[in-house]
Design a protein around this motif. Structure first.
Motif, PDB file in Angstrom:
ATOM      1  N   ASP A  78      65.276  30.976   5.128  1.00 12.94           N
ATOM      2  CA  ASP A  78      65.762  30.207   3.987  1.00 12.94           C
ATOM      3  C   ASP A  78      67.140  30.707   3.557  1.00 12.94           C
ATOM      4  O   ASP A  78      67.455  31.891   3.679  1.00 12.94           O
ATOM      5  CB  ASP A  78      64.775  30.347   2.819  1.00 12.94           C
ATOM      6  CG  ASP A  78      65.081  29.383   1.693  1.00 12.94           C
ATOM      7  OD1 ASP A  78      65.861  29.755   0.789  1.00 12.94           O
ATOM      8  OD2 ASP A  78      64.549  28.258   1.720  1.00 12.94           O
ATOM      9  N   GLU A  79      67.956  29.802   3.043  1.00 12.64           N
ATOM     10  CA  GLU A  79      69.319  30.178   2.644  1.00 12.64           C
ATOM     11  C   GLU A  79      69.338  31.171   1.489  1.00 12.64           C
ATOM     12  O   GLU A  79      70.348  31.856   1.276  1.00 12.64           O
ATOM     13  CB  GLU A  79      70.113  28.927   2.260  1.00 12.64           C
ATOM     14  CG  GLU A  79      69.539  28.153   1.090  1.00 12.64           C
ATOM     15  CD  GLU A  79      70.366  26.911   0.784  1.00 12.64           C
ATOM     16  OE1 GLU A  79      71.494  26.836   1.303  1.00 12.64           O
ATOM     17  OE2 GLU A  79      69.882  26.046   0.052  1.00 12.64           O
ATOM     18  N   LYS A  95      73.469  34.084   6.410  1.00 11.52           N
ATOM     19  CA  LYS A  95      74.002  32.773   6.017  1.00 11.52           C
ATOM     20  C   LYS A  95      74.163  31.853   7.234  1.00 11.52           C
ATOM     21  O   LYS A  95      73.834  30.668   7.176  1.00 11.52           O
ATOM     22  CB  LYS A  95      75.352  32.956   5.318  1.00 11.52           C
ATOM     23  CG  LYS A  95      75.979  31.645   4.842  1.00 11.52           C
ATOM     24  CD  LYS A  95      77.214  31.908   3.986  1.00 11.52           C
ATOM     25  CE  LYS A  95      78.337  32.505   4.810  1.00 11.52           C
ATOM     26  NZ  LYS A  95      79.596  32.661   4.024  1.00 11.52           N
ATOM     27  N   VAL A  98      70.582  30.420   8.832  1.00 13.95           N
ATOM     28  CA  VAL A  98      69.641  29.581   8.083  1.00 13.95           C
ATOM     29  C   VAL A  98      69.057  28.524   9.026  1.00 13.95           C
ATOM     30  O   VAL A  98      69.766  27.903   9.813  1.00 13.95           O
ATOM     31  CB  VAL A  98      70.346  28.907   6.886  1.00 13.95           C
ATOM     32  CG1 VAL A  98      69.465  27.834   6.265  1.00 13.95           C
ATOM     33  CG2 VAL A  98      70.733  29.953   5.853  1.00 13.95           C
TER      34      VAL A  98
END
Length: 264
Positions: A78-79, A95, A98
């Motif tokens: 997940d971001e 980042k 993701v």
């Protein structure tokens, strides 16, 4: 023997535990929502999704051939993880990763294989050398064996450096028929005396249908090489490369036998 269709589970990262080592790829130990620990390989690392493709295809071919391989799982990242990580390098890695990544089940308490400590029988050594010659795996050397001892058994890990043809896919047909000269640096090459026998056994298992079943599980979102119009077109090149290499295995078997003869 019937076709074995790989069945990978999908888990979600719940906790980033620690990076495993310094370096470009920076894999990490992470916990997932099934409460297990995994060695997480990031799609945003140095070689991008192609390292994950090599890890997936190489690992599942090894599993079909009967080797001990930690369970491979697809991992959703997940971001939100990148926002709380204080280390800037790791923050960037998270980042850019993701989405869907790949991980191996963490073998707690495993130790790195040491050829001076653990004796590997001729048949098993020949099987591992054959596998790595097929996959063009440059990363099973005395310096970095990518094998673990766990509960007194030998486990294979880390096939991300295999299938290096895919970093320049234009001449894949030519590369599929090349001998694998780097096999001379393999940690087990001296003990690989049964390559012809192994060749016959493994070719009977790795039929074109079996290879196609393994390659079919590569996610579309990892198949983003711009030299192909579709993900399936790129996927088919992996299958054709491997099937061509298996059909002409005498090329890499002869090279491995020659390399061994120079050492013993």
């Amino acid at each position: 023997m019937g076709i074995i269709v790989p069945q990978l589970r999908t888990v979600n990262v719940t906790r980033y535990v620690t990076p495993l080592r310094e370096g470009g790829s920076l894999p990490a130990i992470a916990e997932a929502d099934d409460d297990f620990l995994y060695v997480l390989k990031f799609r945003g690392a140095g070689q991008g999704p192609k390292a994950l493709i090599a890890e997936l295809i190489g690992g599942e071919i090894a599993r079909v051939l009967g080797f001990r391989i930690p369970e491979l799982v697809f991992v959703n990242l997940d971001e939100a993880f990148g926002r709380t990580e204080p280390d800037e390098e790791i923050q960037d890695l998270l980042k850019f990763s993701v989405g869907l990544n790949l991980a191996l089940h963490y073998l707690s308490g495993a130790i790195t294989f040491d050829p001076t400590v653990t004796y590997v029988e001729t048949k098993l050594a020949s099987q591992i050398v054959w596998l790595d010659a097929l996959l063009t795996n440059v990363d099973r050397t005395p310096r970095n064996t990518n094998m673990l001892m766990w509960h007194k058994e030998l486990w294979l890990i880390d096939h991300g450096a295999a299938l290096y043809f895919h970093h320049s896919m234009e001449k894949w047909e030519e590369q599929a028929l090349r001998p694998f000269v780097q096999i001379k640096d393999h940690v087990l090459i001296r003990r690989a005396a049964d390559l012809k026998e192994v060749d016959k056994e493994f070719k009977a298992i790795l039929t074109p249908e079996q290879i196609n079943a393994i390659v079919a599980i590569v996610p579309d979102e990892w198949l983003n090489d711009r030299s192909f119009e579709t993900a399936d077109e790129q996927r088919q090149v992996y299958a054709k490369f491997l099937n061509t290499r298996i059909a002409n295995s005498d090329i890499f078997v002869t090279e491995a036998q020659h390399a061994r003869s120079q050492l013993i």
